[in-house]
Design a protein around this motif. Structure first.
Motif, short mmCIF file in Angstrom:
data_model
loop_
_atom_site.label_atom_id
_atom_site.label_comp_id
_atom_site.label_asym_id
_atom_site.label_seq_id
_atom_site.Cartn_x
_atom_site.Cartn_y
_atom_site.Cartn_z
N LEU A 120 38.04 -3.72 75.61
CA LEU A 120 37.33 -3.15 76.74
C LEU A 120 37.98 -1.85 77.22
N ASP A 121 39.29 -1.74 76.98
CA ASP A 121 39.98 -0.51 77.40
C ASP A 121 39.60 0.68 76.52
N ASN A 122 38.85 0.45 75.44
CA ASN A 122 38.35 1.56 74.62
C ASN A 122 37.14 2.24 75.25
N LEU A 123 36.51 1.58 76.21
CA LEU A 123 35.32 2.14 76.83
C LEU A 123 35.67 3.35 77.69
N ALA A 124 34.74 4.30 77.78
CA ALA A 124 34.91 5.43 78.69
C ALA A 124 34.94 4.91 80.12
N VAL A 140 28.81 -5.98 78.16
CA VAL A 140 29.68 -4.98 77.55
C VAL A 140 28.79 -3.84 77.07
N PRO A 141 28.86 -2.66 77.70
CA PRO A 141 28.02 -1.54 77.29
C PRO A 141 28.26 -1.16 75.82
N TRP A 142 27.16 -0.85 75.13
CA TRP A 142 27.23 -0.50 73.71
C TRP A 142 26.87 0.96 73.48
N ILE A 143 25.68 1.37 73.89
CA ILE A 143 25.29 2.78 73.77
C ILE A 143 24.78 3.28 75.11
N TRP A 144 24.71 4.59 75.25
CA TRP A 144 24.24 5.16 76.51
C TRP A 144 23.44 6.43 76.25
N GLY A 145 22.75 6.85 77.28
CA GLY A 145 21.98 8.08 77.18
C GLY A 145 21.58 8.55 78.56
N THR A 146 20.71 9.53 78.60
CA THR A 146 20.34 10.15 79.87
C THR A 146 18.83 10.37 79.96
N THR A 147 18.38 10.58 81.18
CA THR A 147 17.01 11.03 81.44
C THR A 147 17.10 12.42 82.04
N GLY A 148 16.48 13.37 81.36
CA GLY A 148 16.47 14.75 81.83
C GLY A 148 15.17 15.41 81.43
N PHE A 149 15.24 16.66 80.99
CA PHE A 149 14.02 17.28 80.47
C PHE A 149 14.41 18.27 79.38
N ALA A 150 13.42 18.65 78.60
CA ALA A 150 13.64 19.62 77.53
C ALA A 150 12.61 20.73 77.67
N TYR A 151 12.96 21.91 77.17
CA TYR A 151 12.03 23.03 77.24
C TYR A 151 12.14 23.88 75.98
N ASN A 152 11.08 24.62 75.71
CA ASN A 152 11.03 25.54 74.57
C ASN A 152 11.20 26.95 75.10
N THR A 308 29.40 4.17 74.01
CA THR A 308 30.12 4.03 75.27
C THR A 308 31.63 4.02 75.04
N ASN A 309 32.03 3.93 73.78
CA ASN A 309 33.42 3.77 73.39
C ASN A 309 34.11 5.13 73.28
N GLN A 310 34.95 5.45 74.26
CA GLN A 310 35.62 6.74 74.27
C GLN A 310 36.51 6.91 73.05
N ALA A 311 37.20 5.84 72.66
CA ALA A 311 38.11 5.90 71.52
C ALA A 311 37.37 6.14 70.21
#
Length: 360
Positions: A120-124, A140-152, A308-311
């Motif tokens: 668990l200490d490997n997690l960010a 135990v968090p495995w993957i992560w992401g964000t909600t934002g926007f994209a533009y051309n 989610t794993n910083q290491a």
């Protein structure tokens, strides 16, 4: 809205059954011990499609001799309904952060025995004691992401704010995610509020903003918006980070994914043990395997997801992924981002408002 669907990476609803590779458990430092109690040498996992790469499953099977069967879902609600049925047969499930809260409240997942977990200490830092599950008591968090926007940038030279998606000069070339709470992230933040707000008046202000915005939208789209951005059919679109968006950002230099200056949001999918799980030892063995940095790196190299794993970052072979904001947003970019949480009783305000937005 009657559900909170988070199919961020255009994941199809499919079922993957991984054939066992029976082998003697490897010895030595860092190896995972094969299950010896708590249900024998089987493991049944219910996860988001595509989020646990085949290479991870096969590596675990080869090392431990544990047969893994993975069924996949396309929404948290599908997974929750299966658990609520009382006969899921799963040993591990992969809920998103707000669903962890809901499953805890419904007593559908077990508290984790941290004495059986290594790594668990490997997690960010931001995933070690998250607001939705303090102390990682249940998940135990495995993957992560964000909600934002994209533009051309052939259409919009530069953009940093949600205001871009509310700008009438781009009428007919803007898209929002066809997802209630995702839309309200933008609606709340562009109105000066936090994405986690449960205040009735603040939600009403966001509803008004979204109603006005709808008049300039080309539509709500949670499927092929990355391709619309790439072709130039869309100038800007609310977006989830992940595989589809990351590929477009990498292949088309004109498309940019950003976390809005108002904050955006962070999501995470993690592992939890459901009530009634039979193969407990196998479940902990798998959690420990996924917490190993060299294994967690495969979430990025083989799954195009942020670990989610910083290491794990030191073990990621695809260094470009670490620089792709549609996979790994920078710490600076997510400094003001919220974990989207279960709104509880305030859900009715969102549902009532969303009905008005869609009808406007």
């Amino acid at each position: 809205m009657s559900r909170i669907t988070v199919s961020r990476t255009l994941r199809a609803a499919s079922v993957l059954t991984v054939t066992a590779v029976v082998a003697t458990a490897c010895g030595g430092s860092g190896s995972t011990t094969a299950a010896s109690s708590g249900g024998g040498k089987d493991l049944h996992v219910y996860a988001w499609a595509g989020e646990i790469p085949d290479s991870v499953i096969k590596g675990f099977e080869k090392e431990t001799g544990i047969k893994v069967t993975v069924d996949t879902f396309d929404s948290n609600e599908t997974m929750s309904a299966k658990l609520n049925s009382g006969a899921s047969g799963y040993d591990l499930v992969e809920p998103s952060q707000y669903t962890v809260q809901q499953l805890i409240g419904q007593k559908l997942i077990e508290p984790l025995d941290h004495s059986k977990i290594k790594g668990l200490d490997n997690l960010a830092d931001k995933f070690r004691d998250p607001s939705y599950d303090k102390g990682n008591k249940y998940s135990v968090p495995w993957i992560w992401g964000t909600t934002g926007f994209a533009y051309n940038d052939t259409c919009i030279k530069s953009a940093t704010s949600w205001k871009t998606l509310f700008d009438g000069k781009y009428k007919g070339k803007l898209y929002m995610l066809d997802n209630m709470l995702a839309a309200y992230i933008a609606g709340l933040q562009v109105s000066g509020h936090r994405a986690t707000s449960t205040d009735k008046d603040e939600i009403a202000q966001a509803t008004s903003a979204l109603q006005k915005q709808k008049k300039i939208l080309a539509g709500y789209n949670s499927t092929n918006y990355p391709q619309l951005l790439s072709s130039g059919q869309a100038c800007a679109a609310e977006a989830w980070s992940g595989t589809a968006m990351a590929k477009v950002v990498q292949s088309n230099k004109n498309v940019h994914y950003v976390i809005p200056e108002e904050g955006g949001s962070i999501w995470t999918d993690g592992l939890a043990i459901p009530k009634g799980a039979k193969n407990i030892t196998s479940a902990y063995a798998f959690i420990n395997y996924l917490l190993r940095p060299e294994v967690a790196a495969k979430a990025t190299d083989d799954g195009a997801s942020a670990s989610t794993n910083q290491a794990a970052r030191a073990h990621i072979k695809d260094k470009k992924a670490l620089e792709n904001p549609a996979i790994y947003a920078s710490d600076e970019a997510i400094a003001n981002a919220d974990f989207l949480l279960d709104p509880g009783p305030a859900m009715q305000y969102f549902q009532q408002g969303w009905t008005k937005v869609k009808a406007s």
